[in-house]
Design a protein around this motif. Structure first.
Motif, PDB file in Angstrom:
ATOM      1  N   ILE A  98       1.046  -4.806   9.997  1.00  0.00           N
ATOM      2  CA  ILE A  98       1.407  -3.651   9.164  1.00  0.00           C
ATOM      3  C   ILE A  98       2.852  -3.294   9.383  1.00  0.00           C
ATOM      4  O   ILE A  98       3.297  -3.091  10.507  1.00  0.00           O
ATOM      5  N   SER A  99       3.585  -3.219   8.285  1.00  0.00           N
ATOM      6  CA  SER A  99       4.994  -2.834   8.360  1.00  0.00           C
ATOM      7  C   SER A  99       5.132  -1.486   7.651  1.00  0.00           C
ATOM      8  O   SER A  99       4.937  -1.378   6.448  1.00  0.00           O
ATOM      9  N   LEU A 100       5.436  -0.455   8.426  1.00  0.00           N
ATOM     10  CA  LEU A 100       5.549   0.900   7.877  1.00  0.00           C
ATOM     11  C   LEU A 100       6.915   1.095   7.239  1.00  0.00           C
ATOM     12  O   LEU A 100       7.940   0.960   7.900  1.00  0.00           O
ATOM     13  N   GLN A 101       6.903   1.391   5.951  1.00  0.00           N
ATOM     14  CA  GLN A 101       8.152   1.582   5.197  1.00  0.00           C
ATOM     15  C   GLN A 101       8.300   3.061   4.884  1.00  0.00           C
ATOM     16  O   GLN A 101       8.072   3.482   3.767  1.00  0.00           O
ATOM     17  N   ALA A 102       8.610   3.873   5.881  1.00  0.00           N
ATOM     18  CA  ALA A 102       8.690   5.313   5.656  1.00  0.00           C
ATOM     19  C   ALA A 102       9.986   5.654   4.933  1.00  0.00           C
ATOM     20  O   ALA A 102      11.055   5.158   5.281  1.00  0.00           O
ATOM     21  N   ILE A 144       0.853  -1.184   0.000  1.00  0.00           N
ATOM     22  CA  ILE A 144       0.000   0.000   0.000  1.00  0.00           C
ATOM     23  C   ILE A 144       0.887   1.232   0.000  1.00  0.00           C
ATOM     24  O   ILE A 144       1.793   1.361   0.818  1.00  0.00           O
ATOM     25  N   THR A 145       0.633   2.125  -0.949  1.00  0.00           N
ATOM     26  CA  THR A 145       1.408   3.356  -1.052  1.00  0.00           C
ATOM     27  C   THR A 145       0.467   4.537  -0.852  1.00  0.00           C
ATOM     28  O   THR A 145      -0.594   4.591  -1.458  1.00  0.00           O
ATOM     29  N   ASN A 176      -3.669 -14.399   8.230  1.00  0.00           N
ATOM     30  CA  ASN A 176      -2.722 -13.389   8.692  1.00  0.00           C
ATOM     31  C   ASN A 176      -2.012 -12.635   7.567  1.00  0.00           C
ATOM     32  O   ASN A 176      -0.783 -12.595   7.520  1.00  0.00           O
ATOM     33  N   PRO A 177      -2.750 -12.054   6.643  1.00  0.00           N
ATOM     34  CA  PRO A 177      -2.086 -11.319   5.560  1.00  0.00           C
ATOM     35  C   PRO A 177      -1.355 -10.094   6.098  1.00  0.00           C
ATOM     36  O   PRO A 177      -1.778  -9.519   7.107  1.00  0.00           O
ATOM     37  N   GLY A 178      -0.286  -9.740   5.464  1.00  0.00           N
ATOM     38  CA  GLY A 178       0.506  -8.602   5.912  1.00  0.00           C
ATOM     39  C   GLY A 178       0.378  -7.419   4.974  1.00  0.00           C
ATOM     40  O   GLY A 178      -0.038  -7.558   3.828  1.00  0.00           O
ATOM     41  N   VAL A 179       0.761  -6.258   5.482  1.00  0.00           N
ATOM     42  CA  VAL A 179       0.696  -5.031   4.701  1.00  0.00           C
ATOM     43  C   VAL A 179       2.045  -4.332   4.774  1.00  0.00           C
ATOM     44  O   VAL A 179       2.606  -4.152   5.855  1.00  0.00           O
ATOM     45  N   LEU A 180       2.570  -3.979   3.606  1.00  0.00           N
ATOM     46  CA  LEU A 180       3.753  -3.124   3.544  1.00  0.00           C
ATOM     47  C   LEU A 180       3.225  -1.736   3.209  1.00  0.00           C
ATOM     48  O   LEU A 180       2.684  -1.514   2.127  1.00  0.00           O
ATOM     49  N   LEU A 181       3.330  -0.821   4.143  1.00  0.00           N
ATOM     50  CA  LEU A 181       2.782   0.516   3.955  1.00  0.00           C
ATOM     51  C   LEU A 181       3.894   1.499   3.623  1.00  0.00           C
ATOM     52  O   LEU A 181       4.775   1.753   4.439  1.00  0.00           O
TER      53      LEU A 181
END
Length: 101
Positions: free
Chosen positions: A92-96, A28-29, A61-66
């Motif tokens: 949720i893994s925040l990729q700032a 997700i962007t 358990n789906p994951g999210v790369l944000l």
């Protein structure tokens, strides 16, 4: 002393690594203007939760790369996080790119 009934602690990779492969990862962007992309496809804010639910259906358990733009406001970021959680996604893994202002 050594107790042969215990043996050596063996961690089998089958459970953890197999899970990672099977688990769905949604990318997700969120752009600076608040526009949202799911797997590089533009999504209207009102459809966002629904699309996430649909894409993650049947996956455990789906994951999210944000990926959040560094100019995105905290308010916008938290709105997106809320919608992700509303869709039932908690990994949720925040990729700032840079620190938030």
């Amino acid at each position: 002393g050594y107790d042969p009934t215990y043996g050596l602690p063996v961690v089998l990779p089958s459970s953890s690594s197999a899970k990672i492969e099977k688990n769905l990862m949604l990318s997700i962007t969120v752009k600076a203007d608040g526009s949202i992309y799911v797997d590089k496809t533009f999504v209207a804010p009102e459809d966002f939760s629904h699309i996430l639910k649909k894409k993650s259906m049947g996956h455990t358990n789906p994951g999210v790369l944000l990926f959040a733009d560094h100019d995105l406001s905290y308010q916008n970021l938290f709105e997106v996080l809320d919608k992700i959680k509303m869709a039932g996604l908690n990994q949720i893994s925040l990729q700032a790119e840079k620190a938030f202002k």
